[in-house]
Every structure is written in C-alpha cells, then in structure tokens.
Design a protein around this motif. Structure first.
Motif, PDB file in Angstrom:
ATOM      1  N   GLU A 176      30.228 -11.236 -34.717  1.00  0.00           N
ATOM      2  CA  GLU A 176      29.378 -12.078 -35.068  1.00  0.00           C
ATOM      3  C   GLU A 176      28.177 -11.614 -35.848  1.00  0.00           C
ATOM      4  O   GLU A 176      27.236 -11.949 -36.765  1.00  0.00           O
ATOM      5  CB  GLU A 176      28.851 -13.210 -34.198  1.00  0.00           C
ATOM      6  CG  GLU A 176      28.380 -12.848 -33.058  1.00  0.00           C
ATOM      7  CD  GLU A 176      28.909 -12.494 -31.834  1.00  0.00           C
ATOM      8  OE1 GLU A 176      28.429 -12.093 -30.908  1.00  0.00           O
ATOM      9  OE2 GLU A 176      30.405 -12.515 -32.103  1.00  0.00           O
ATOM     10  N   LEU A 177      27.863 -10.421 -34.848  1.00  0.00           N
ATOM     11  CA  LEU A 177      26.667  -9.528 -35.576  1.00  0.00           C
ATOM     12  C   LEU A 177      27.033  -8.765 -36.681  1.00  0.00           C
ATOM     13  O   LEU A 177      26.165  -8.689 -37.635  1.00  0.00           O
ATOM     14  CB  LEU A 177      26.078  -8.652 -34.294  1.00  0.00           C
ATOM     15  CG  LEU A 177      25.603  -8.995 -33.029  1.00  0.00           C
ATOM     16  CD1 LEU A 177      25.185  -7.917 -32.185  1.00  0.00           C
ATOM     17  CD2 LEU A 177      24.554 -10.275 -33.204  1.00  0.00           C
ATOM     18  N   TYR A 233      18.707 -16.544 -44.914  1.00  0.00           N
ATOM     19  CA  TYR A 233      19.107 -16.806 -43.755  1.00  0.00           C
ATOM     20  C   TYR A 233      19.704 -18.247 -43.611  1.00  0.00           C
ATOM     21  O   TYR A 233      20.659 -18.403 -43.004  1.00  0.00           O
ATOM     22  CB  TYR A 233      17.962 -16.768 -42.959  1.00  0.00           C
ATOM     23  CG  TYR A 233      17.335 -15.514 -42.519  1.00  0.00           C
ATOM     24  CD1 TYR A 233      17.734 -14.891 -41.152  1.00  0.00           C
ATOM     25  CD2 TYR A 233      16.358 -14.872 -43.397  1.00  0.00           C
ATOM     26  CE1 TYR A 233      17.542 -13.776 -40.795  1.00  0.00           C
ATOM     27  CE2 TYR A 233      16.034 -13.726 -42.898  1.00  0.00           C
ATOM     28  CZ  TYR A 233      16.601 -13.200 -41.979  1.00  0.00           C
ATOM     29  OH  TYR A 233      16.202 -11.687 -41.508  1.00  0.00           O
ATOM     30  N   GLU A 234      19.205 -19.095 -44.538  1.00  0.00           N
ATOM     31  CA  GLU A 234      19.799 -20.518 -44.744  1.00  0.00           C
ATOM     32  C   GLU A 234      21.137 -20.460 -45.090  1.00  0.00           C
ATOM     33  O   GLU A 234      22.031 -21.069 -44.368  1.00  0.00           O
ATOM     34  CB  GLU A 234      19.103 -21.514 -45.468  1.00  0.00           C
ATOM     35  CG  GLU A 234      17.484 -21.665 -45.162  1.00  0.00           C
ATOM     36  CD  GLU A 234      16.560 -20.535 -45.510  1.00  0.00           C
ATOM     37  OE1 GLU A 234      17.029 -19.500 -46.120  1.00  0.00           O
ATOM     38  OE2 GLU A 234      15.394 -20.647 -44.876  1.00  0.00           O
ATOM     39  N   ALA A 285      27.250 -20.262 -43.765  1.00  0.00           N
ATOM     40  CA  ALA A 285      28.532 -19.531 -44.065  1.00  0.00           C
ATOM     41  C   ALA A 285      29.022 -19.355 -42.541  1.00  0.00           C
ATOM     42  O   ALA A 285      30.356 -19.598 -42.418  1.00  0.00           O
ATOM     43  CB  ALA A 285      28.023 -18.219 -44.666  1.00  0.00           C
ATOM     44  N   MET A 286      28.131 -19.100 -41.493  1.00  0.00           N
ATOM     45  CA  MET A 286      28.837 -18.778 -40.170  1.00  0.00           C
ATOM     46  C   MET A 286      28.810 -20.026 -39.394  1.00  0.00           C
ATOM     47  O   MET A 286      29.143 -20.069 -38.049  1.00  0.00           O
ATOM     48  CB  MET A 286      27.752 -17.743 -39.568  1.00  0.00           C
ATOM     49  CG  MET A 286      27.734 -16.562 -40.381  1.00  0.00           C
ATOM     50  SD  MET A 286      26.839 -15.080 -39.437  1.00  0.00           S
ATOM     51  CE  MET A 286      28.016 -14.895 -38.037  1.00  0.00           C
ATOM     52  N   THR A 338      19.989 -18.840 -34.728  1.00  0.00           N
ATOM     53  CA  THR A 338      20.968 -17.639 -34.220  1.00  0.00           C
ATOM     54  C   THR A 338      21.478 -16.782 -35.464  1.00  0.00           C
ATOM     55  O   THR A 338      21.333 -15.646 -34.742  1.00  0.00           O
ATOM     56  CB  THR A 338      22.454 -18.641 -34.001  1.00  0.00           C
ATOM     57  OG1 THR A 338      21.871 -19.531 -33.225  1.00  0.00           O
ATOM     58  CG2 THR A 338      23.423 -17.817 -33.551  1.00  0.00           C
ATOM     59  N   VAL A 339      21.054 -17.122 -36.327  1.00  0.00           N
ATOM     60  CA  VAL A 339      21.257 -16.137 -37.429  1.00  0.00           C
ATOM     61  C   VAL A 339      20.370 -15.035 -37.435  1.00  0.00           C
ATOM     62  O   VAL A 339      20.449 -13.831 -37.461  1.00  0.00           O
ATOM     63  CB  VAL A 339      21.052 -16.640 -38.818  1.00  0.00           C
ATOM     64  CG1 VAL A 339      21.169 -15.584 -40.028  1.00  0.00           C
ATOM     65  CG2 VAL A 339      22.429 -17.763 -39.222  1.00  0.00           C
ATOM     66  N   ARG A 340      19.001 -15.276 -37.382  1.00  0.00           N
ATOM     67  CA  ARG A 340      17.793 -14.491 -37.175  1.00  0.00           C
ATOM     68  C   ARG A 340      18.115 -13.655 -35.904  1.00  0.00           C
ATOM     69  O   ARG A 340      17.779 -12.233 -35.904  1.00  0.00           O
ATOM     70  CB  ARG A 340      16.484 -15.272 -36.730  1.00  0.00           C
ATOM     71  CG  ARG A 340      16.108 -16.045 -38.301  1.00  0.00           C
ATOM     72  CD  ARG A 340      14.661 -16.597 -37.835  1.00  0.00           C
ATOM     73  NE  ARG A 340      14.285 -17.542 -38.953  1.00  0.00           N
ATOM     74  CZ  ARG A 340      14.080 -17.276 -40.040  1.00  0.00           C
ATOM     75  NH1 ARG A 340      13.909 -16.054 -40.618  1.00  0.00           N
ATOM     76  NH2 ARG A 340      13.668 -18.624 -41.014  1.00  0.00           N
ATOM     77  N   SER A 341      18.361 -14.090 -34.800  1.00  0.00           N
ATOM     78  CA  SER A 341      18.670 -13.471 -33.690  1.00  0.00           C
ATOM     79  C   SER A 341      19.854 -12.359 -33.908  1.00  0.00           C
ATOM     80  O   SER A 341      19.843 -11.264 -33.353  1.00  0.00           O
ATOM     81  CB  SER A 341      19.130 -14.156 -32.319  1.00  0.00           C
ATOM     82  OG  SER A 341      19.578 -13.715 -31.430  1.00  0.00           O
TER      83      SER A 341
END
Length: 191
Positions: free
Chosen positions: A142-143, A157-158, A163-164, A170-173
């Motif tokens: 995932e990373l 990021y949006e 996509a994920m 969570t994406v930012r993290s």
C-alpha cells in the motif's frame, strides 16, 4: 478548459456513440498506461496485449463512468486490475521490483544521479539508484502503490484516494511513510 474537463467532454462524446473520441483518449493515455503496465510485465508483447485489453475494458465500461474521479484515475484502476488478472492467469506474481531507474529522478536526492562525471560519481550514482530501488521494493504494497501514484504518475491526493479506495488522510500518511523510508534508506549515500 483543463485536462480533466477535456477528458470529461471526450467521455461524454464516447457515451453518446462517438468512437473517434475514444480513439483520442487512447492516443492521449496509451503511453502512460503502457508505462504503468511495464511495472507488472517486462515483455513488450505482453505489455501491448494488456494495454489493449485495458482499453477494451474501459470502452466496454465507459457508460458506467460517472466522473466521480479523473478519467485517468478510472483508467489507471482498470489497467492495474487487468495487469494483475493477467499475471494471475499466467500463474505469475507481480514483480518485487517494479520501478525503473529512469523514474528515480522524482525522488529526493536523485538530482545527484545526473551529476555523473567521474568513475567514482558513476559508481556512487549506481549505488544510489540501487538503494532507491531496494527501498521502494521493500515497502509494503500500500505504501509502494501510493508513492508510485504520487511521484511517478503525478496523481493528486484526491485521485490516489479514489484509485486506492481509501480516505485522503490514509493516502497522506502512506506517502509520508514511504518517503520517510526511502530517505532513511538512502541517507548515507546522499550526505
């Protein structure tokens, strides 16, 4: 009219029966999709098959595209799923190392890769490229996916969240943690 708006206009034309509009979308994104597929499959003939299958699936499903995300994000998901399905059908797994050295220019510290004059600098650059590759390969899936979408595909990021299929926080993290891991892995080489 920005890129996303152009895509929406083309998608609407396709949804209204204009096949030429879909050809324009194919021309616009075929290189990016092939580049994406090359992370999963190295053989160029297999890549072409997967890219073609991805666009066929997109064409068949375009009536269901609602514009909740950018067209490329939607197409990206189709291509990733098509690639993974292909690998499963062939009894293979996605490669452990799916980022090529040419893409490393987007990683912090990689600007030194182009400063190669002496044999020592060339050797150091090779070490840096290898360290970056290994650090990305070692990331949890995932990373790895989040950092590739951001740094190599240039998604917002949006769009990455769509996509994920996860919240934007969570994406930012994930991106922060991936960058941190890569920076730690190459710290000794870039000092």
């Amino acid at each position: 009219m920005d890129q996303d708006e152009n895509d929406i206009v083309l998608v609407e034309r396709v949804q209204n029966g204009d096949k030429q509009a879909f050809n324009l979308l194919v021309q616009k994104y075929q290189f990016r999709i092939k580049h994406l597929v090359s992370r999963f499959v190295k053989d160029s003939y297999e890549q072409e098959d997967i890219v073609q299958e991805s666009f066929i699936r997109a064409y068949r499903a375009i009536s269901r595209f609602r514009g909740d995300s950018a067209f490329y994000t939607w197409l990206y998901r189709i291509a990733v799923n098509t690639s993974k399905n292909y690998l499963v059908a062939m009894g293979r797994r996605p490669p452990a190392q799916d980022v090529i050295a040419d893409e490393m220019v987007h990683t912090r510290g990689a600007e030194r890769l182009v400063e190669s004059n002496s044999p020592e600098q060339i050797a150091q650059n090779d070490q840096l490229v290898e360290a970056i590759k290994q650090s990305i390969s070692a990331l949890p899936e995932e990373l790895k996916q989040a950092i590739q979408l951001r740094e190599f595909d240039g998604l917002s990021y949006e769009d990455i969240a769509v996509a994920m299929n996860c919240p934007i926080g969570t994406v930012r993290s994930r991106i922060f943690r991936a960058r941190e891991a890569i920076e730690q892995a190459i710290a000794d080489l870039v000092e």
